[in-house]
Design an enzyme around this catalytic site. Structure first.
Site, PDB file in Angstrom:
ATOM      1  N   LYS A 277      -0.372 -52.524 -18.347  1.00  0.00           N
ATOM      2  CA  LYS A 277      -1.408 -51.590 -18.628  1.00  0.00           C
ATOM      3  C   LYS A 277      -2.097 -51.655 -20.023  1.00  0.00           C
ATOM      4  O   LYS A 277      -1.696 -51.549 -20.677  1.00  0.00           O
ATOM      5  CB  LYS A 277      -0.753 -50.018 -18.391  1.00  0.00           C
ATOM      6  CG  LYS A 277      -2.081 -49.250 -18.353  1.00  0.00           C
ATOM      7  CD  LYS A 277      -1.294 -47.742 -18.529  1.00  0.00           C
ATOM      8  CE  LYS A 277      -1.439 -47.161 -19.852  1.00  0.00           C
ATOM      9  NZ  LYS A 277      -2.923 -47.088 -20.578  1.00  0.00           N
TER      10      LYS A 277
ATOM     11  N   GLU B 250       6.304 -51.928 -31.073  1.00  0.00           N
ATOM     12  CA  GLU B 250       5.345 -52.578 -32.280  1.00  0.00           C
ATOM     13  C   GLU B 250       4.552 -51.203 -32.557  1.00  0.00           C
ATOM     14  O   GLU B 250       3.463 -51.244 -31.569  1.00  0.00           O
ATOM     15  CB  GLU B 250       4.885 -53.772 -31.871  1.00  0.00           C
ATOM     16  CG  GLU B 250       4.187 -54.428 -33.351  1.00  0.00           C
ATOM     17  CD  GLU B 250       3.075 -53.882 -33.899  1.00  0.00           C
ATOM     18  OE1 GLU B 250       3.000 -53.143 -34.814  1.00  0.00           O
ATOM     19  OE2 GLU B 250       1.953 -54.466 -33.536  1.00  0.00           O
TER      20      GLU B 250
ATOM     21  N   CYS C 238      -2.345 -52.762 -37.527  1.00  0.00           N
ATOM     22  CA  CYS C 238      -1.247 -51.979 -38.187  1.00  0.00           C
ATOM     23  C   CYS C 238      -0.767 -52.961 -39.392  1.00  0.00           C
ATOM     24  O   CYS C 238       0.052 -52.206 -40.095  1.00  0.00           O
ATOM     25  CB  CYS C 238      -0.063 -52.241 -37.218  1.00  0.00           C
ATOM     26  SG  CYS C 238      -0.510 -51.175 -35.666  1.00  0.00           S
TER      27      CYS C 238
ATOM     28  N   GLU D 172      -0.701 -43.048 -41.415  1.00  0.00           N
ATOM     29  CA  GLU D 172      -1.705 -44.193 -41.034  1.00  0.00           C
ATOM     30  C   GLU D 172      -3.243 -43.736 -40.743  1.00  0.00           C
ATOM     31  O   GLU D 172      -3.383 -42.744 -39.595  1.00  0.00           O
ATOM     32  CB  GLU D 172      -1.296 -44.901 -39.791  1.00  0.00           C
ATOM     33  CG  GLU D 172      -1.837 -46.131 -39.541  1.00  0.00           C
ATOM     34  CD  GLU D 172      -1.112 -46.982 -38.345  1.00  0.00           C
ATOM     35  OE1 GLU D 172      -1.048 -48.077 -38.205  1.00  0.00           O
ATOM     36  OE2 GLU D 172      -0.665 -46.390 -37.334  1.00  0.00           O
TER      37      GLU D 172
END
Length: 479
Positions: A178, A251, A285, A381
């Site tokens: 997906k 991840e 990331c 983040e």
């Protein structure tokens, strides 16, 4: 007069389909803020159909020889090269990325990574065969795990899809993938390409939102769930998968420290760090987003980094002078703006700090200095074109601050002192440590982090192993 939107469809059991209940969502080009397509909002019936197709296809794909799977992956890699311009066009609509950089920085590594895993398919073997008890021989078999439910993110829709399907298919698994609800176009095109090579049911794509992803992870068929996404999403996947003990590959986020010592070549470091921090609008990331610079060169470094930010351009995909395009969606733009609006009084915006234009979701390359270790923008983040700078006094403090966040994916050290570089590479608690560079990746080396950056590896033989299981077979020599 309204423009008719392109119609994207799921790819299940070798054919394109609408959602069973006909529901769709609009897909928006972030460079314009305008919808260009609709995609299925897949529900339980669609998830069931995709999982059933993958389960039916699994025995034959598992039993295909490694050479047959290798041949299929090599054909896929060749087809990606041949249809590169179509993939680029779809990805640019997905993301608003610069066309030239998408062509040069994404297609070649994607193709190389598929070819790497094509080679890995021929290495599916156990490590031991011998007699460890009198009259008995032991054999270790390495086998595919089964059906894999995979969820890819919106920051690199094409490349992250490759990181998911290539090792899974090479090992003999079947896939239900997906894409993000905001970036389905290139993955649907990939389904067309891959589907022309592998047997029906081996590779399936369903589009939808987070509820669709949840249904995939909850479904009893997959043996493994793999996601690249936020920490929140990863924790939800791990919790859901634990209910029936699925394997999980995560991840997640990052907050990469970039530790710059006083003996560094400032001009070169600034040039490389600014690119590694602003590339893809910082939506990476591993982005070089959190600079810790020695106090002896702090002011000079900040001034040079601020100038580099001011000289860095964002804009439309067809502008050859831009380094990065827009943020992916209005929520992401709002998140980045929120970090800047909430900056503490002691912080200083050295460059940028604001939206660019009123069309699309562009944000200026930004440098923020004067920050403290417990500031929100240091700890959380941002996932935008924002580089923060802190000043440290010695190696011990640099290590403490670098490790002092909940993420542990990537990091870098900048120094001419080899001993210091080695000490730092040992002390930094991150899955990757670059020395005097930041962000290069190769298919042969693992990518993955620790702590709340998740677990499991992408790329490399380690990533390939994650999509396999180990079986011990013992046979009597007297039979």
């Amino acid at each position: 007069m309204s423009t008719e939107l392109r119609r994207l469809r799921n790819y299940i059991d070798g054919e394109f389909r609408d959602a069973a209940d006909g529901r769709t969502t609009e897909v928006v080009n972030p460079a314009t803020g305008e919808a260009y397509a609709t995609a299925p909002l897949s529900g339980q019936a669609d998830v069931d159909a995709a999982m059933e197709a993958a389960a039916r296809a699994f025995p034959a794909w598992r039993d295909a020889t490694p050479a047959e799977r290798q041949k299929a992956l090599l054909k896929i890699a060749d087809a990606f090269e041949e249809r590169a311009e179509e993939l680029i066009a779809a990805e640019v609509e997905n993301t608003g990325k610069p066309i030239g950089l998408t062509r040069s920085e994404e297609i070649p590594p994607m193709v190389d990574q598929i070819r790497f895993f094509a080679g890995a398919a021929r290495m599916l073997e156990g490590r031991s065969a011998g007699e460890y008890m009198e009259g008995l021989t032991s054999i270790v078999r390495r086998e595919p795990v089964g059906v894999c439910a995979q969820v890819a993110p919106w920051n690199y829709p094409m490349m992250m899809a490759v990181w998911k399907f290539a090792p899974a298919l090479a090992a003999g698994n079947t896939v239900v993938l997906k894409p993000s609800d905001t970036t389905p176009a290139s993955t649907v095109l990939m389904a067309e390409i891959i589907g022309s090579v592998v047997p029906k049911g081996v590779f399936n794509v369903i589009t939808g939102d987070r509820d669709t992803g949840r249904m995939m992870v909850e479904h009893p068929t997959p043996a493994m769930a793999s996601i690249t996404g936020s920490v929140r999403a990863g924790m939800q996947v791990a919790e859901t998968a634990s209910k029936d003990l699925k394997r999980v590959h995560l991840e997640l986020g990052g907050k990469a420290p970039v530790v710059v010592f006083e003996d560094t070549d400032i001009a070169k470091a600034v040039e490389d760090i600014s690119v590694a921090g602003f590339f893809n609008a910082g939506q990476d990331c591993t982005a070089a987003c959190r600079v810790l610079v020695h106090e002896a060169i702090h002011d000079e470094f900040v001034a040079a980094l601020a100038k580099a930010a001011a000289d860095t351009k964002t804009g439309q995909p067809d502008d050859e002078d831009v380094l990065f395009g827009p943020l992916n969606n209005p929520n992401q733009l709002k998140q980045v703006e929120g970090f800047i609006e909430r900056l503490p009084a002691h912080a200083r915006v050295e460059a940028g700090g604001k939206r660019v234009g009123d069309k699309g979701y562009f944000f200026a390359p930004t440098v923020v200095s004067g920050l403290k270790q417990d500031d929100e923008i240091i700890q959380k983040e941002v996932f935008g074109p924002v580089i923060t700078v802190q000043s440290f006094s010695d190696e011990e403090q640099a290590v403490e601050w670098a490790n002092g966040v909940e993420y542990a994916l990537a990091s870098s050290v900048w120094t001419k002192d080899h001993g210091r570089a080695m000490r730092m590479s040992k002390a930094l608690d991150f899955g990757c440590v670059w020395i005097n560079t930041h962000i290069p990746l190769v298919a042969e080396m693992p990518h993955g982090g620790f702590k709340k950056s998740g677990y499991g590896k992408d790329l490399s033989a380690y990533g390939f192993d994650d999509y396999t299981r180990i079986k011990h077979v013992m046979t009597s020599l007297d039979a």
